[in-house]
Motif scaffolding. Structure first.
Motif, PDB file in Angstrom:
ATOM      1  N   THR A 152       0.829  -1.202   0.000  1.00 20.11           N
ATOM      2  CA  THR A 152       0.000   0.000   0.000  1.00 20.11           C
ATOM      3  C   THR A 152       0.863   1.252   0.000  1.00 20.11           C
ATOM      4  O   THR A 152       0.664   2.178  -0.798  1.00 20.11           O
ATOM      5  CB  THR A 152      -0.907   0.007   1.246  1.00 20.11           C
ATOM      6  N   ASP A 153       1.842   1.288   0.895  1.00 17.52           N
ATOM      7  CA  ASP A 153       2.697   2.464   1.003  1.00 17.52           C
ATOM      8  C   ASP A 153       3.531   2.663  -0.256  1.00 17.52           C
ATOM      9  O   ASP A 153       3.814   3.804  -0.653  1.00 17.52           O
ATOM     10  CB  ASP A 153       3.616   2.329   2.225  1.00 17.52           C
TER      11      ASP A 153
ATOM     12  N   VAL B  18      10.258   2.723   4.522  1.00 21.53           N
ATOM     13  CA  VAL B  18      11.608   2.342   4.087  1.00 21.53           C
ATOM     14  C   VAL B  18      11.582   1.400   2.875  1.00 21.53           C
ATOM     15  O   VAL B  18      12.305   1.618   1.897  1.00 21.53           O
ATOM     16  CB  VAL B  18      12.408   1.732   5.250  1.00 21.53           C
ATOM     17  N   PRO B  19      10.741   0.329   2.867  1.00 19.06           N
ATOM     18  CA  PRO B  19      10.692  -0.519   1.659  1.00 19.06           C
ATOM     19  C   PRO B  19      10.269   0.260   0.417  1.00 19.06           C
ATOM     20  O   PRO B  19      10.791   0.015  -0.681  1.00 19.06           O
ATOM     21  CB  PRO B  19       9.658  -1.592   2.021  1.00 19.06           C
ATOM     22  N   ALA B  20       9.341   1.194   0.574  1.00 20.53           N
ATOM     23  CA  ALA B  20       8.907   1.988  -0.579  1.00 20.53           C
ATOM     24  C   ALA B  20      10.047   2.850  -1.103  1.00 20.53           C
ATOM     25  O   ALA B  20      10.262   2.955  -2.319  1.00 20.53           O
ATOM     26  CB  ALA B  20       7.715   2.865  -0.187  1.00 20.53           C
TER      27      ALA B  20
ATOM     28  N   ALA C 169      13.176   2.188  -0.804  1.00 15.93           N
ATOM     29  CA  ALA C 169      14.159   1.291  -1.400  1.00 15.93           C
ATOM     30  C   ALA C 169      13.792   0.958  -2.845  1.00 15.93           C
ATOM     31  O   ALA C 169      14.657   0.934  -3.731  1.00 15.93           O
ATOM     32  CB  ALA C 169      14.275   0.014  -0.575  1.00 15.93           C
ATOM     33  N   VAL C 170      12.512   0.698  -3.097  1.00 15.36           N
ATOM     34  CA  VAL C 170      12.061   0.399  -4.458  1.00 15.36           C
ATOM     35  C   VAL C 170      12.316   1.585  -5.376  1.00 15.36           C
ATOM     36  O   VAL C 170      12.783   1.424  -6.514  1.00 15.36           O
ATOM     37  CB  VAL C 170      10.563   0.018  -4.452  1.00 15.36           C
ATOM     38  N   VAL C 171      12.031   2.794  -4.887  1.00 15.72           N
ATOM     39  CA  VAL C 171      12.276   4.001  -5.688  1.00 15.72           C
ATOM     40  C   VAL C 171      13.769   4.170  -5.952  1.00 15.72           C
ATOM     41  O   VAL C 171      14.197   4.465  -7.078  1.00 15.72           O
ATOM     42  CB  VAL C 171      11.712   5.239  -4.973  1.00 15.72           C
ATOM     43  N   ALA C 172      14.601   3.960  -4.906  1.00 18.61           N
ATOM     44  CA  ALA C 172      16.049   4.142  -5.044  1.00 18.61           C
ATOM     45  C   ALA C 172      16.654   3.161  -6.045  1.00 18.61           C
ATOM     46  O   ALA C 172      17.643   3.471  -6.713  1.00 18.61           O
ATOM     47  CB  ALA C 172      16.725   3.994  -3.688  1.00 18.61           C
TER      48      ALA C 172
END
Length: 411
Positions: free
Chosen positions: A105-106, A333-335, A337-340
């Motif tokens: 979701t985030d 933080v996981p979101a 990480a995906v963007v990074a």
């Protein structure tokens, strides 16, 4: 007579002031995941999946009412009610899947806010994602320091911005009525249309909104005993849910119709930024600006509501409350990480909604069972027709997910 009239007007006004919890929950139905899945559906398949938007919002209205009713009648949120009926190992496993769904979701909400900031100000996606997370924390602080009513007002204001931002495009370029009517006939066109239908369903009937609404209704209205006040609150809740879902459904439909009318057949519109560019070319810079502003409001509001839901789920299932900043970081933080990592943001948005659709049965099945339990709900237990409809919704969503798994593995 004048005194009686004044008293009746005051009573009616007080009923309107009881509205609010459903509008907070409805933010989950107009988040950036909805933008990605609805725009993709309209751009690729035109009006083919109009029926999915309509059906999903009708399903969501019943589900959200049942969730709010559970909170009002039992004085417990859905996670709390589950905690009372599950062993420790089961609670931990259940919380684990709910947390994974919260991360998905985030992901959608943070990426949506980042894309909007990029469209409006040219900010890098990672910078935009961090700013979106920071704004969501500020909105959560409003709820933490000023109370639920203030939070409801802020979120409802953002909902109106979202609605204005996306509905404007349909007003400027109205879709053909016959094509929209044809889109109400349920059908698919290959595996990709089923994937998008699952994404649209996951973006509409969202698990965290199901968990959240029970707590919102309970915290706002308390735990009224059987009698006139409970009857009034349940009636007000039906209006609350109905009005909120009309707004959310209108926004969702506007997204798909805009894409079907102005983007179908164009190259480079399979992403939100590509769709934004095409909207500007077809409908003008003002409509494109409103599109981006609606997306930004969607990202800001939905990520704060999602974090609020995550805290309620953790507290309800595990009886653990952690600092607001730590709770915000768990799914942020996981979101980030995906963007990074440079993942394609629009594809990540759509796939995140598919992940959400797999979490729906874990929220729906217990909700239907609990609200149908006369020992728990008393006279307010679901009518048999309501229970049958709710089970049909759960079965339909689960079946669509199974088909999606099969098609994904086969591919």
């Amino acid at each position: 007579m004048l005194i009686q009239y004044a008293a009746e007007r005051t009573a009616r006004w007080r009923r309107w002031t009881l509205l609010g919890p459903a509008f907070v929950a409805s933010i989950a139905y107009v988040d950036p995941g909805n933008v990605a899945s609805n725009v993709s559906a309209g751009a690729q398949f035109g009006y083919l999946l109009v029926w999915v938007v309509v059906a999903a919002n009708a399903m969501a209205a019943l589900v959200q009412y049942l969730s709010a009713k559970l909170g009002l009648v039992t004085g417990m949120s859905l996670p709390e009610a589950l905690r009372e009926r599950m062993p420790r190992a089961g609670r931990l496993a259940y919380w684990g899947q709910a947390e994974l769904v919260a991360m998905a979701t985030d992901l959608a909400e943070v990426i949506g806010g980042a894309i909007a900031l990029n469209l409006l100000f040219g900010l890098p996606l990672l910078t935009g994602a961090v700013l979106t997370g920071a704004v969501s924390l500020v909105l959560l602080l409003v709820q933490d320091t000023r109370g639920q009513r203030s939070f409801e007002r802020v979120i409802t204001g953002l909902l109106l911005v979202i609605a204005f931002g996306f509905v404007t495009s349909v007003v400027v370029a109205p879709p053909p009525g016959q094509a929209v009517a044809d889109g109400l006939v349920p059908r698919f066109d290959g595996a990709e249309s089923i994937l998008l239908a699952a994404a649209m369903l996951g973006a509409t009937v969202m698990p965290h909104a199901v968990y959240l609404h029970s707590g919102l209704a309970r915290d706002r209205h308390g735990h009224p005993q059987p009698g006139p006040r409970r009857t009034l609150l349940l009636k007000v809740t039906r209006w609350d849910v109905g009005l909120a879902m009309v707004v959310a459904g209108t926004v969702n439909l506007a997204m798909l119709l805009m894409a079907a009318t102005t983007l179908q057949g164009r190259d480079g519109v399979d992403s939100i930024d590509g769709a934004h560019t095409a909207v500007g070319q077809e409908l003008g810079p003002t409509v494109a600006l409103l599109f981006a502003l609606g997306l930004l409001a969607s990202g800001f509001a939905s990520t704060s509501v999602g974090a609020y839901a995550g805290a309620l789920i953790m507290d309800g299932l595990l009886r653990r409350r952690i600092p607001l900043l730590a709770r915000r970081l768990i799914t942020l933080v996981p979101a980030l990480a995906v963007v990074a990592l440079g993942t394609d943001p629009s594809r990540a948005l759509v796939l995140s909604q598919v992940v959400l659709s797999f979490g729906i049965p874990f929220a729906l099945i217990p909700l239907v069972r609990l609200t149908s339990d006369r020992a728990l709900m008393g006279a307010d237990a679901n009518h048999r027709v309501t229970t049958a409809l709710a089970w049909a919704i759960a079965a339909t969503i689960t079946a669509l997910n199974l088909v999606l798994i099969y098609l994904t593995v086969r591919a």
